[in-house]
Write a protein that holds these residues in place. Structure first.
Motif, short mmCIF file in Angstrom:
data_model
loop_
_atom_site.label_atom_id
_atom_site.label_comp_id
_atom_site.label_asym_id
_atom_site.label_seq_id
_atom_site.Cartn_x
_atom_site.Cartn_y
_atom_site.Cartn_z
N VAL A 32 92.96 -36.02 74.31
CA VAL A 32 93.69 -36.12 73.05
C VAL A 32 94.15 -37.56 72.83
O VAL A 32 94.47 -38.27 73.78
CB VAL A 32 94.90 -35.17 73.07
CG1 VAL A 32 95.84 -35.43 71.90
CG2 VAL A 32 94.42 -33.72 73.06
N PHE A 40 96.84 -40.18 70.80
CA PHE A 40 98.17 -40.16 70.21
C PHE A 40 98.43 -41.46 69.46
O PHE A 40 98.26 -42.56 70.00
CB PHE A 40 99.22 -39.98 71.32
CG PHE A 40 100.60 -39.79 70.78
CD1 PHE A 40 101.08 -38.51 70.51
CD2 PHE A 40 101.42 -40.87 70.51
CE1 PHE A 40 102.35 -38.32 69.99
CE2 PHE A 40 102.69 -40.70 69.98
CZ PHE A 40 103.16 -39.41 69.73
N LEU A 80 95.57 -39.97 75.78
CA LEU A 80 96.33 -39.10 76.68
C LEU A 80 95.31 -38.44 77.61
O LEU A 80 94.92 -37.29 77.41
CB LEU A 80 97.12 -38.05 75.90
CG LEU A 80 98.17 -38.60 74.94
CD1 LEU A 80 98.87 -37.46 74.20
CD2 LEU A 80 99.20 -39.45 75.67
N GLU A 109 95.41 -37.13 80.37
CA GLU A 109 95.77 -35.90 81.07
C GLU A 109 95.87 -34.70 80.12
O GLU A 109 96.03 -33.56 80.57
CB GLU A 109 97.09 -36.09 81.83
CG GLU A 109 98.30 -36.37 80.96
CD GLU A 109 98.43 -37.85 80.56
OE1 GLU A 109 97.40 -38.56 80.57
OE2 GLU A 109 99.55 -38.28 80.23
N VAL A 110 95.73 -34.93 78.82
CA VAL A 110 95.76 -33.82 77.86
C VAL A 110 94.35 -33.58 77.35
O VAL A 110 93.82 -34.37 76.57
CB VAL A 110 96.70 -34.12 76.67
CG1 VAL A 110 96.78 -32.92 75.75
CG2 VAL A 110 98.08 -34.52 77.17
N PRO A 138 91.80 -28.73 73.36
CA PRO A 138 91.79 -27.28 73.51
C PRO A 138 90.47 -26.67 73.02
O PRO A 138 89.70 -27.32 72.33
CB PRO A 138 92.93 -26.83 72.61
CG PRO A 138 92.96 -27.86 71.54
CD PRO A 138 92.58 -29.16 72.20
N VAL A 171 90.78 -34.62 68.64
CA VAL A 171 92.17 -34.27 68.34
C VAL A 171 93.00 -35.54 68.30
O VAL A 171 93.05 -36.28 69.28
CB VAL A 171 92.75 -33.30 69.39
CG1 VAL A 171 94.20 -32.99 69.07
CG2 VAL A 171 91.93 -32.03 69.45
N VAL A 172 93.62 -35.79 67.16
CA VAL A 172 94.49 -36.96 67.02
C VAL A 172 95.89 -36.47 66.66
O VAL A 172 96.08 -35.81 65.64
CB VAL A 172 93.98 -37.92 65.94
CG1 VAL A 172 94.90 -39.12 65.83
CG2 VAL A 172 92.57 -38.36 66.25
N VAL A 173 96.84 -36.80 67.51
CA VAL A 173 98.23 -36.39 67.29
C VAL A 173 99.03 -37.58 66.80
O VAL A 173 98.97 -38.66 67.41
CB VAL A 173 98.85 -35.84 68.58
CG1 VAL A 173 100.29 -35.43 68.35
CG2 VAL A 173 98.04 -34.68 69.11
#
Ligand SMILES: [Mn+2]
Ligand SMILES: [Mn+2]
Ligand SMILES: [Zn+2]
Ligand SMILES: [Zn+2]
Lengths: 140, 140
Positions: free
Chosen positions: A94, A96, A107, A109-110, A113, A128-130
């Motif tokens: 992911v 961030f 990230l 370690e993330v 999903p 996935v971009v948070v």
DNA sequence: AAACAGATGCAACTTTGTTGCAAAATAAAT
DNA sequence: ATTTATTTTGCAACAAAGTTGCATCTGTTT
């Protein structure tokens, strides 16, 4: 440090040149992602704009860096930490983006999903971009 | 159709003009997302490029359309189906980009998953973009 | 040291997006 | 229906981002 850089270049059968060494150095020196513009600035405009573009493209195709899509559609690049190679990226982590300081980080370690898609759709890649506040910025 | 379009514009306190009606029509006529370039082409270059940019910006700020980030960092737009309004978007669905036909669609029925972030990170928005083959393209 | 392959810089160009401003179109008021 | 006020539009000019061809230079190999 200089050795690590030369190793990376040799492993990917790239000749060791000023721009490649310097740009790799920039990526290794800091944790986040870099935009093309960042690189031009931090190299002190030492290299031609075209050279920076081409260097990034080569690194991308060799699996040394990966690109990160962002909500504002600017292009960012970050080092691949997993074993990516020519043609095959496995950067399934992911990303961030901090709305306050603007930094973008991997990230690692993330992991992304599993997404249940409607009948008939086949997925090959998931990004996935948070957005939000990073560790440093959410403190104050 | 024309009525629905006028309703949308009135509800958002926008005057009813040729470009706005035509561009909304394009979005309503098809299911997928549109890039700026698509719009210019499909209007037959009837409107100035600047007008298209400004129209999209207004629609975006009013919550009539939302933008979609893609892996190749091109800007796409799609109609908001939920009740988005000026300032507040709630487009928390997954986007799908077909690698074969190139179409991008909103998967309104697939909501973005919860992402567990490392200690200290605070998320405000999550974008999920899935690449792969769409329903039509995975058949053959 | 010479020869070769590959990388660089430059110039020219395309594409994408922005801004200021006068003219035109729309909405509101009479 | 006309007039007035407000928005919107198109144009021109510009800025930023990215690409391509080609001659020159640099790194690698022998
Ligand atoms: Mn990453
Ligand atoms: Mn959508
Ligand atoms: Zn931050
Ligand atoms: Zn498809």
């Amino acid at each position: 440090m200089q050795e690590a850089i030369q190793d990376i270049l040799k492993k990917n059968q790239l000749s060791i040149t000023g721009s490649r060494v310097k740009i790799l150095e920039l990526f290794l020196d800091q944790p986040g992602a870099l935009a093309h513009g960042d690189i031009e600035r931090r190299t002190g405009e030492k290299f031609d704009r075209v050279t920076v573009y081409r260097t990034l493209q080569v690194f991308l195709s060799k699996g040394i860096i990966h690109s990160i899509p962002t909500a504002d559609n600017s292009v960012l690049y970050a080092l691949c930490k997993d074993e990516c190679g020519e043609g095959h990226h496995h950067d399934n982590h992911v990303h961030f983006v901090c709305d306050k300081c603007g930094n973008t980080v991997c990230l690692d370690e993330v992991t992304v999903p599993v997404i249940r898609l409607p009948r008939g759709y086949k997925s090959s890649q998931i990004q996935v971009v948070v957005n939000g506040k990073c560790k440093a910025c959410s403190r104050d």
